[in-house]
Design an enzyme around this catalytic site. Structure first.
Site, PDB file in Angstrom:
ATOM      1  CG  ASP A 290      17.273   8.683  19.831  1.00  0.00           C
ATOM      2  OD1 ASP A 290      16.578   8.677  18.811  1.00  0.00           O
ATOM      3  OD2 ASP A 290      17.679   7.642  20.381  1.00  0.00           O
TER       4      ASP A 290
HETATM    5  C1  GLC Z   1      17.813   4.554  19.002  1.00  0.00           C
HETATM    6  C2  GLC Z   1      16.555   5.136  18.395  1.00  0.00           C
HETATM    7  C3  GLC Z   1      15.438   5.345  19.391  1.00  0.00           C
HETATM    8  C4  GLC Z   1      15.527   4.282  20.465  1.00  0.00           C
HETATM    9  C5  GLC Z   1      16.812   4.553  21.243  1.00  0.00           C
HETATM   10  C6  GLC Z   1      17.024   3.539  22.379  1.00  0.00           C
HETATM   11  O1  GLC Z   1      18.953   5.144  18.428  1.00  0.00           O
HETATM   12  O2  GLC Z   1      16.683   6.338  17.661  1.00  0.00           O
HETATM   13  O3  GLC Z   1      14.205   5.295  18.668  1.00  0.00           O
HETATM   14  O4  GLC Z   1      14.408   4.357  21.320  1.00  0.00           O
HETATM   15  O5  GLC Z   1      17.956   4.561  20.408  1.00  0.00           O
HETATM   16  O6  GLC Z   1      17.260   2.284  21.844  1.00  0.00           O
END
Ligand code: GLC
Length: 732
Positions: A290
């Site tokens: 993430d």
């Molecule tokens: C965010 C979220 C995730 C998302 C990623 C990219 O922090 O936790 O669900 O897909 O970053 O935006």
């Protein structure tokens, strides 16, 4: 996605054999707009601005998508970048051209973006759509998202989100399919197929991304990013269940979650990623971190610096680094020094190149930009589907005979949310545009009904009683739209108090005090503790945030053009203090009851405010003649269902089970099957369910899957309460 042939596997191996160490590490590197930089104002200030309504959700989304990334073209040319987070077809082709035509090996880039509930055509938030219990719909909306993604140069979405969400304080419950592992599993399967499998009508396909792996929804006290302490059996039987099925269906990627489980961050959790996901589940795609999560393992206190973070993540089976450049900066030296083996690196490279191959990016790396100008960005056909999805996601929670309203009724429509177009989009609608949104007021206008409108109060700000009084003078029915702003749920948006925010309840109490009939329309991204509303309103309709067709769907249900069919995919507690609250809990030795010494609160009712699976209709249904028997490989459940009311409708028939005693205590109820059935008024039908015996088993704390002979109770009904039940002995 296209099938992987032996020829394409050979091509991948030949490519790996040619790649330098730098080029291999480059395939593990994804760039994303720096969430702390690249904006005119600090990101945190942006969040404050949208939360306080100083900028609309639409303006916030626009700023987010325009954020410039800090990269150098030379990095693409030298193969140091594998992927971008991007929603811009022209930019994507520009970057792709450098990668494909100017780099040594011409390996294409993969462009990812958060398409959580539709892209240009924004559908209901996942928590709402899951209340439709409609697997065909789940897939259809994903198919449209896949088309609109590809048209925008995006070939990978960070969805479906499959976090089981039992705690309404957690803001990301809005992005989930709710609290039940079986419903979330069916949701995930449909979404993976919808994103990844082309059909005659729509040949687009994108890579899905199961997230967040794992148990992110079990964050302690509902605080986002918080720690998770979980028994292996609970992890396997509840939180991993939706992922297992979707992995088996061929999900292309998985996103590791921010949280730790029992003290080890998922980003670097070898048992979770390499053992459970890749070995036990047989996952063949790649795992992406993430945002910034690899670097955050240092903040967790698990890695002591960037090099240590890189070693722990790659050895755990984390293949792609989202946004921290930890891999690109640390891995070359770590491989050269032998701290990370070349085979560990090659495994990650192979998985990433395989998905790029299955997306056909080597042969078709560019997006046809003309698609963006061919016809409306939101087509009539897709808008029609958005209306269908919105209507099916609406849950009628209470109706004291006041709904549907007559189109001739003189009503007062009150509440700021009734007229806030972009608030219908909900969280994670980054490509949604306010101009495409239908507010409730727009929906009333479209039906041509007569009404007085006044804001009176919103989720923030004061209640304007004077306006309310003058507006409702001589009118006996008030339609009050209340709830949360979109920014009050979603990521980093947990609430310690899940009652109605601000002074909205004051308006409702004033309406009751003045003797009005009150229809409450809820717009929210989580279950809310609203016992006063349940007791005093004449009708309560859960609208959630239904996407661009929100207002038309709401109006059509309120005025009876559509018979509501939604069923809750989450439990509504009476008070925040009861969270986490969910139906499939264990019995305990003293189940909550009237007695003093039982598992209950002194200051809260025993029953849920609104239970899992619950939802009313404008007609009524009657269940009878339940029959349960074991056949060779299944449990066969038969039941008679009759529409005893005066209009046709669609009922969601739910089948639950209870394993009465086992070597681990089992939930008092577990959803094991469901069906949606259309019945004309007075029509009756017999339904039959086949539940595979395999489904009656459970994992113990040593990871063994057990199927134990014994008594099972099967329940059938239109919610998780008020069911017919029959107990049988099962032999495996
Ligand atoms: C965010 C979220 C995730 C998302 C990623 C990219 O922090 O936790 O669900 O897909 O970053 O935006």
């Amino acid at each position: 996605m296209i099938l992987l042939t032996d020829k394409s596997k050979e091509k991948i191996e030949a490519l790996i054999a040619k790649m330098t160490l730098e080029e291999k590490v480059g395939q593990l590197n994804q760039l994303s707009p720096s969430i702390v930089g690249g904006f005119d104002v600090p990101f945190e200030e942006l969040i404050e601005m949208v939360t306080e309504g100083r900028i609309s959700q639409d303006e916030f989304n626009q700023i987010l998508s325009n954020a410039e990334m800090d990269y150098k073209e030379e990095d693409i040319r030298s193969g140091r970048i594998s992927s971008f987070l991007l929603n811009n077809p022209q930019k994507a082709n520009e970057l792709q051209k450098i990668a494909v035509e100017e780099s040594r090996l011409g390996i294409p880039l993969i462009f990812g973006f958060d398409i959580i509930h539709g892209h240009n055509t924004v559908f209901p938030i996942p928590l709402a759509e899951a209340c439709s219990w409609d697997e065909t719909l789940f897939k259809k909306t994903a198919r449209v998202a896949a088309y609109e993604a590809r048209r925008a140069g995006i070939n990978w979405t960070f969805a479906p989100m499959l976090d089981i969400s039992r705690d309404a304080r957690w803001g990301r419950i809005s992005e989930s399919a709710g609290e039940d592992p079986y419903l979330a599993s069916r949701y995930g399967l449909a979404k993976v197929k919808g994103y990844q499998v082309p059909d005659e009508e729509n040949t687009a396909y994108i890579a899905s991304c199961l997230k967040h792996f794992a148990a992110y929804g079990a964050a302690e006290s509902g605080q986002d990013y918080n720690s998770v302490s979980l028994a292996e059996s609970l992890l396997q039987n509840v939180y991993l269940k939706p992922f297992k099925g979707s992995v088996e269906a061929g999900a292309a990627t998985v996103m590791a979650s921010f949280n730790d489980i029992n003290g080890i961050p998922c980003t670097s959790n070898q048992k979770l990623l390499r053992k459970t996901l890749k070995e036990d589940f047989g996952f063949e795609g790649f795992v992406v971190s993430d945002a910034n999560a690899i670097r955050e393992t240092i903040i967790h206190g698990y890695a002591h610096d960037g090099a240590d973070a890189a070693v722990k993540a790659i050895k755990a089976g984390l293949d792609m680094d989202m946004g921290t450049s930890t891999y690109i900066n640390q891995l070359p030296e770590l491989v050269t020094s032998g701290k990370v083996s070349l085979s560990e690196l090659d495994e990650a490279v192979r998985r990433i190149l395989t998905i790029k191959m299955q997306l056909d990016l080597f042969d078709k790396p560019y997006v046809d930009e003309s698609l963006m100008t061919e016809g409306p960005i939101v087509s009539d056909k897709n808008r029609k589907l958005a209306l269908e999805a919105a209507e099916k996601s609406i849950v009628l929670l209470k109706n004291k005979g006041i709904l549907p309203l007559s189109v001739d009724a003189k009503v007062a429509l009150v509440g700021k949310l009734a007229d806030m177009k972009s608030e219908v989009l909900g969280a994670w609608a980054l490509a949604g545009k306010e101009k495409d949104c239908i507010s409730i007021r727009d929906g009333f206008d479209a039906l041509g009904v007569s009404y007085n409108y006044g804001e009176c109060v919103g989720p923030t700000g004061d209640f304007d009683e004077a306006t309310f009084r003058s507006l409702t003078e001589g009118i006996d029915t008030v339609v009050a739209v209340v709830g949360e702003l979109s920014s009050m749920s979603g990521e980093a948006s947990s609430r310690a108090d899940i009652s109605l925010p601000g002074q909205q309840e004051q308006m409702l109490k004033k309406a009751v005090e003045l003797g009005k009939k009150v229809v409450v329309l809820l717009m929210n991204g989580r279950p809310m503790a609203i016992p006063w509303i349940k007791e005093h309103a004449d009708a309560v309709v859960e609208l959630w945030q239904l996407g661009i067709e929100h207002g038309n769907a709401a109006a059509r249900v309120i005025y009876g053009y559509t018979n509501p069919t939604g069923k809750l995919c989450v439990t509504f507690p009476s008070m925040t203090g009861q969270c986490p609250r969910y139906y499939n809990h264990f019995s305990t030795g003293r189940p909550a009851g009237k007695g003093k010494f039982t598992s209950r609160y002194l200051d809260a009712p025993i029953e849920d405010l609104f239970p899992f699976g619950f939802g009313l209709s404008y007609t009524e249904y009657e269940y009878s003649d339940l029959r349960v028997q074991q056949t060779k490989d299944n449990i066969q459940v038969k039941v008679l269902l009759k529409n005893t009311g005066n209009r046709s409708g669609v009922e969601t028939v739910q089948v639950y089970m209870r394993d009465c005693f086992a070597s681990l205590v089992r939930p008092v109820k577990e959803l094991v099957s469901f069906k949606k059935v259309f019945l004309e008024s007075k029509e009756e039908t017999q339904l039959s369910f086949q539940i595979p015996l395999e489904q009656l088993g459970f994992y113990d704390n040593d990871g063994n899957y057990l199927k134990e002979d014994g008594s099972f109770i099967f329940y059938v009904g239109g919610s998780s309460v008020d069911c017919l039940e029959e107990e049988i002995g099962v032999c495996f």
